[in-house]
Write a protein that holds these residues in place. Structure first.
Motif, PDB file in Angstrom:
ATOM      1  N   ASN A  60       0.724  -1.086  -0.508  1.00 32.50           N
ATOM      2  CA  ASN A  60       0.038   0.146   0.223  1.00 32.50           C
ATOM      3  C   ASN A  60       0.896   1.481   0.174  1.00 32.50           C
ATOM      4  O   ASN A  60       0.631   2.649  -0.515  1.00 32.50           O
ATOM      5  CB  ASN A  60      -0.645  -0.248   1.322  1.00 32.50           C
ATOM      6  CG  ASN A  60      -1.403   1.395   1.424  1.00 32.50           C
ATOM      7  OD1 ASN A  60      -2.766   1.099   0.249  1.00 32.50           O
ATOM      8  ND2 ASN A  60      -2.136   2.150   2.359  1.00 32.50           N
ATOM      9  N   LEU A  61       2.065   0.987   0.758  1.00 32.07           N
ATOM     10  CA  LEU A  61       2.244   2.745   1.065  1.00 32.07           C
ATOM     11  C   LEU A  61       3.188   2.657  -0.481  1.00 32.07           C
ATOM     12  O   LEU A  61       3.467   3.375  -1.176  1.00 32.07           O
ATOM     13  CB  LEU A  61       3.886   2.554   1.969  1.00 32.07           C
ATOM     14  CG  LEU A  61       5.003   3.938   1.708  1.00 32.07           C
ATOM     15  CD1 LEU A  61       4.016   4.788   2.763  1.00 32.07           C
ATOM     16  CD2 LEU A  61       6.514   3.287   3.439  1.00 32.07           C
ATOM     17  N   LEU A  62       4.381   1.258  -1.652  1.00 39.39           N
ATOM     18  CA  LEU A  62       4.455   1.633  -2.911  1.00 39.39           C
ATOM     19  C   LEU A  62       3.447   2.136  -3.138  1.00 39.39           C
ATOM     20  O   LEU A  62       3.277   3.284  -4.158  1.00 39.39           O
ATOM     21  CB  LEU A  62       4.829   0.389  -2.937  1.00 39.39           C
ATOM     22  CG  LEU A  62       6.640  -0.453  -2.642  1.00 39.39           C
ATOM     23  CD1 LEU A  62       6.527  -1.450  -3.139  1.00 39.39           C
ATOM     24  CD2 LEU A  62       7.552   1.137  -2.976  1.00 39.39           C
ATOM     25  N   ASN A  63       2.389   1.738  -2.778  1.00 44.38           N
ATOM     26  CA  ASN A  63       1.131   2.195  -4.442  1.00 44.38           C
ATOM     27  C   ASN A  63       0.540   3.883  -4.276  1.00 44.38           C
ATOM     28  O   ASN A  63       0.434   3.910  -5.424  1.00 44.38           O
ATOM     29  CB  ASN A  63       0.069   1.211  -4.195  1.00 44.38           C
ATOM     30  CG  ASN A  63      -0.730   1.424  -5.706  1.00 44.38           C
ATOM     31  OD1 ASN A  63      -0.573   0.841  -6.501  1.00 44.38           O
ATOM     32  ND2 ASN A  63      -1.825   1.215  -5.426  1.00 44.38           N
ATOM     33  N   ILE A  64       1.148   4.089  -3.585  1.00 45.22           N
ATOM     34  CA  ILE A  64       0.947   5.456  -2.657  1.00 45.22           C
ATOM     35  C   ILE A  64       1.524   5.920  -3.021  1.00 45.22           C
ATOM     36  O   ILE A  64       0.907   7.048  -3.960  1.00 45.22           O
ATOM     37  CB  ILE A  64       0.426   5.778  -0.966  1.00 45.22           C
ATOM     38  CG1 ILE A  64      -0.253   5.166  -0.532  1.00 45.22           C
ATOM     39  CG2 ILE A  64       0.431   7.116  -0.858  1.00 45.22           C
ATOM     40  CD1 ILE A  64      -0.358   5.605   0.824  1.00 45.22           C
ATOM     41  N   ASP A  84       2.672  10.034  -6.944  1.00 40.48           N
ATOM     42  CA  ASP A  84       4.122  10.482  -7.872  1.00 40.48           C
ATOM     43  C   ASP A  84       4.599  10.410  -9.546  1.00 40.48           C
ATOM     44  O   ASP A  84       4.611  10.458  -9.933  1.00 40.48           O
ATOM     45  CB  ASP A  84       5.706   9.929  -7.974  1.00 40.48           C
ATOM     46  CG  ASP A  84       6.169  10.777  -6.334  1.00 40.48           C
ATOM     47  OD1 ASP A  84       5.574  11.610  -5.808  1.00 40.48           O
ATOM     48  OD2 ASP A  84       6.810  10.239  -5.658  1.00 40.48           O
ATOM     49  N   THR A  85       3.723   9.323 -10.042  1.00 36.94           N
ATOM     50  CA  THR A  85       4.242   8.624 -11.289  1.00 36.94           C
ATOM     51  C   THR A  85       2.721   8.884 -11.848  1.00 36.94           C
ATOM     52  O   THR A  85       2.553   9.198 -13.405  1.00 36.94           O
ATOM     53  CB  THR A  85       4.023   6.967 -11.543  1.00 36.94           C
ATOM     54  OG1 THR A  85       5.290   6.965 -10.571  1.00 36.94           O
ATOM     55  CG2 THR A  85       4.310   6.494 -12.768  1.00 36.94           C
ATOM     56  N   VAL A 122      13.336  -3.727  -1.800  1.00 42.46           N
ATOM     57  CA  VAL A 122      13.180  -4.020  -2.994  1.00 42.46           C
ATOM     58  C   VAL A 122      13.503  -3.002  -4.258  1.00 42.46           C
ATOM     59  O   VAL A 122      13.912  -3.203  -5.075  1.00 42.46           O
ATOM     60  CB  VAL A 122      12.364  -5.197  -3.133  1.00 42.46           C
ATOM     61  CG1 VAL A 122      12.031  -5.732  -4.225  1.00 42.46           C
ATOM     62  CG2 VAL A 122      12.693  -6.558  -2.031  1.00 42.46           C
ATOM     63  N   PHE A 123      12.339  -2.224  -4.076  1.00 41.31           N
ATOM     64  CA  PHE A 123      11.800  -1.100  -4.935  1.00 41.31           C
ATOM     65  C   PHE A 123      13.120  -0.452  -5.325  1.00 41.31           C
ATOM     66  O   PHE A 123      13.552  -0.266  -6.416  1.00 41.31           O
ATOM     67  CB  PHE A 123      10.958  -0.392  -4.982  1.00 41.31           C
ATOM     68  CG  PHE A 123      10.425   0.775  -5.696  1.00 41.31           C
ATOM     69  CD1 PHE A 123      10.359   0.602  -6.571  1.00 41.31           C
ATOM     70  CD2 PHE A 123      10.868   2.403  -4.768  1.00 41.31           C
ATOM     71  CE1 PHE A 123       9.592   1.259  -7.454  1.00 41.31           C
ATOM     72  CE2 PHE A 123      10.319   2.879  -5.781  1.00 41.31           C
ATOM     73  CZ  PHE A 123      10.168   3.137  -6.784  1.00 41.31           C
ATOM     74  N   GLY A 153      13.734   1.378 -14.945  1.00 41.30           N
ATOM     75  CA  GLY A 153      12.757   2.399 -14.575  1.00 41.30           C
ATOM     76  C   GLY A 153      11.691   2.538 -13.666  1.00 41.30           C
ATOM     77  O   GLY A 153      11.547   1.569 -13.328  1.00 41.30           O
ATOM     78  N   SER A 154      11.407   3.501 -13.724  1.00 41.28           N
ATOM     79  CA  SER A 154      10.305   3.674 -12.303  1.00 41.28           C
ATOM     80  C   SER A 154       8.830   2.973 -12.073  1.00 41.28           C
ATOM     81  O   SER A 154       8.853   1.708 -11.174  1.00 41.28           O
ATOM     82  CB  SER A 154       9.809   5.111 -11.982  1.00 41.28           C
ATOM     83  OG  SER A 154       8.929   5.046 -11.054  1.00 41.28           O
ATOM     84  N   THR A 155       8.355   2.885 -13.691  1.00 44.20           N
ATOM     85  CA  THR A 155       6.960   1.821 -13.851  1.00 44.20           C
ATOM     86  C   THR A 155       6.970   0.464 -13.614  1.00 44.20           C
ATOM     87  O   THR A 155       6.509  -0.116 -12.594  1.00 44.20           O
ATOM     88  CB  THR A 155       6.599   2.476 -14.941  1.00 44.20           C
ATOM     89  OG1 THR A 155       5.776   3.550 -14.985  1.00 44.20           O
ATOM     90  CG2 THR A 155       5.096   1.604 -15.220  1.00 44.20           C
ATOM     91  N   LEU A 156       8.676   0.071 -14.199  1.00 45.19           N
ATOM     92  CA  LEU A 156       8.972  -2.159 -14.180  1.00 45.19           C
ATOM     93  C   LEU A 156       9.614  -2.037 -13.139  1.00 45.19           C
ATOM     94  O   LEU A 156       9.215  -3.244 -12.207  1.00 45.19           O
ATOM     95  CB  LEU A 156       9.839  -1.502 -15.341  1.00 45.19           C
ATOM     96  CG  LEU A 156      10.263  -3.393 -15.668  1.00 45.19           C
ATOM     97  CD1 LEU A 156       9.575  -3.715 -15.548  1.00 45.19           C
ATOM     98  CD2 LEU A 156      11.499  -3.071 -16.399  1.00 45.19           C
ATOM     99  N   ALA A 157       9.911  -1.352 -12.225  1.00 47.90           N
ATOM    100  CA  ALA A 157      10.405  -1.590 -10.512  1.00 47.90           C
ATOM    101  C   ALA A 157       9.277  -1.662  -9.837  1.00 47.90           C
ATOM    102  O   ALA A 157       9.782  -2.458  -9.499  1.00 47.90           O
ATOM    103  CB  ALA A 157      10.897   0.105 -10.063  1.00 47.90           C
ATOM    104  N   TYR A 158       8.313  -0.760 -10.066  1.00 45.53           N
ATOM    105  CA  TYR A 158       7.325  -0.894  -9.073  1.00 45.53           C
ATOM    106  C   TYR A 158       6.252  -1.949  -9.710  1.00 45.53           C
ATOM    107  O   TYR A 158       6.230  -2.725  -8.763  1.00 45.53           O
ATOM    108  CB  TYR A 158       6.299   0.215  -8.927  1.00 45.53           C
ATOM    109  CG  TYR A 158       5.701   1.527  -8.757  1.00 45.53           C
ATOM    110  CD1 TYR A 158       6.302   1.554  -7.253  1.00 45.53           C
ATOM    111  CD2 TYR A 158       6.546   3.047  -9.398  1.00 45.53           C
ATOM    112  CE1 TYR A 158       6.439   3.122  -6.186  1.00 45.53           C
ATOM    113  CE2 TYR A 158       7.007   3.565  -8.271  1.00 45.53           C
ATOM    114  CZ  TYR A 158       7.024   4.240  -7.384  1.00 45.53           C
ATOM    115  OH  TYR A 158       6.762   5.485  -6.573  1.00 45.53           O
TER     116      TYR A 158
END
Length: 451
Positions: free
Chosen positions: A277-281, A286-287, A408-409, A417-422
């Protein structure tokens, strides 16, 4: 209102304040990170410091209540909470914010176990189930409402309001505790195991610090000493445990497969969800450029799913058994996390709704089944000792899950890239949520007496 319902009101208000302080600041993390120019791995310490504060004082809270009296302790804890909340909002540096969060956690950790003990001693037999239902309702309402309300405060005002908004509630709880709780002298208790508490706290803090430093790109030269210190403190506690008759954590109770598997489930479901949830926020704000309020609204979907799951587990537990419910909860929860991999734009709201619904249902099944299963093997004094292990694990699951996934992220972000890392972080989180599958076979068959 009768005395016992006044006591229950004070406890439930304090429990509500604690719950919203775990979930409300999360929605403001991107703004906090931008204000203090820190990365998302370090921003996790806004939550970690609060959880560490809780873990530090919970084991000694009942002893302090016996020394000072429950009325004085509960009032002082909420006054301290209000002061710490003001300090968090007024912090002019990240270190000041973390110090305030640590003090907030310590103040909240004094109220929860003492208030719960007072309340449950006043409600016996079938009446205790009603109080437990109210506790579960608060545990669902707070995560459902606080992210969206916090997002509204961030969008319309500024991030300090997610802390300042707690001050009126904390002052109300302090006043009600002073007016409603009877000033009964405490019962003398043995001095708690302060050395054991110090070793356990140092081990947990060092572990979280090491993971956060490595995930923030500081390298093994900084992270390894912290991780080594955490391991050393854990080994020293084990040695200390074998030499004392009143250790603060009773490790022999982990021989219970029900307790051990339930603790593992809590790390793999609510713990992993906190990190996801924190990563998704960060991802959504941001993205994908969603507002903080829109981001917080998805927790309403999660809470609705968890509420439905809670009702189902209450009816199906004795028929289906813990093993089947754990399996179902893990599969649904991990499927919901995997759905986040498909989210590529702000127009994928239907995928986000489905993902949070599945995570809520699966998480509700897993967490409620674990809560029911964890202490089944214990009676009398062992129940209290096992409860300390269970609650410490429950609180630390939130911090460990966030620290692990942020680490990990950030490691993936260095290469991708940011999106692929997420997306890859979410995929790995879905797999991590299934790790207790290998331990389900150790659960004993259900005992009809437990029903």
């Amino acid at each position: 209102m009768t005395y016992r319902y006044r006591v229950a009101t004070v406890f439930l208000l304090g429990f509500f304040i604690d719950c919203i302080n775990i979930f409300m600041p999360a929605v403001a993390m991107p703004r906090i990170a931008a204000t203090f120019a820190i990365d998302n791995a370090n921003s996790a310490w806004v939550g970690n410091a609060y959880i560490l504060g809780l873990a530090l004082v919970m084991p000694v809270s009942t002893w302090l209540a016996a020394q000072w009296g429950a009325r004085q302790l509960l009032s002082a804890s909420m006054l301290g909470f209000a002061v710490a909340a003001w300090g968090c909002g007024q912090a002019d540096g990240f270190a000041g914010l973390i110090a305030g969060r640590l003090l907030q956690g310590m103040a909240g950790g004094l109220l929860i176990p003492v208030g719960q003990a007072l309340t449950f001693n006043l409600f016996q037999g079938p009446e205790r189930a009603r109080v437990s239902t109210l506790v579960m309702a608060v545990a669902l309402i707070a995560p459902a409402l606080s992210p969206s309300l916090g997002g509204l405060m961030v969008d319309r005002g500024s991030w300090p309001w997610v802390f300042h908004a707690n001050i009126p509630l904390a002052l109300l709880a302090a006043g009600l505790a002073w007016l409603w709780i009877r000033d009964v002298p405490g019962t003398a208790q043995a001095r708690p195991d302060f050395l054991g508490l110090l070793l356990i706290s140092a081990a947990l803090a060092a572990l979280l610090l090491g993971m956060s430093l490595y995930g923030a790109g500081h390298g093994l030269a900084w992270a390894l000493p912290c991780l080594a210190l955490g391991a050393l403190c854990a080994l020293l506690y084990r040695r200390h445990y074998r030499r004392t008759n009143s250790a603060i954590l009773e490790l022999d109770l982990l021989d219970s497969a029900r307790l051990k598997v339930s603790m593992w489930i809590y790390q793999a479901i609510p713990g992993i969800f906190t990190g996801v949830n924190l990563l998704n926020i960060f991802y959504l704000q941001d993205t994908l450029a969603l507002s903080a309020q829109a981001t917080g609204l998805f927790m309403l979907v999660y809470a609705a799913g968890a509420f439905a799951a809670m009702l189902m587990v209450g009816r199906a537990y004795n028929r289906a058994g813990a093993r089947r419910l754990f399996l179902l909860g893990m599969l649904l929860h991990s499927l919901g996390i995997a759905m986040l991999v498909l989210v590529d734009s702000a127009r994928d709201g239907h995928l986000l709704i489905l993902a949070y619904a599945l995570m809520g249902i699966g998480g509700g099944i897993g967490a409620n089944t674990a809560q029911t299963t964890a202490l089944l093997d214990f009676t009398g004094q062992q129940t209290q000792q096992a409860s300390v292990l269970w609650n410490l694990n429950r609180q630390m699951a939130f911090s460990l899950g966030a620290a692990l996934l942020l680490m990990v992220f950030n490691l993936l972000l260095d290469q991708l890239g940011s999106t692929l890392a997420y997306h890859l972080s979410f995929a790995l989180a879905a797999l991590l949520g299934l790790t207790p599958l290998a331990r389900l076979h150790t659960l004993p068959q259900e005992n009809p007496h437990h029903a």
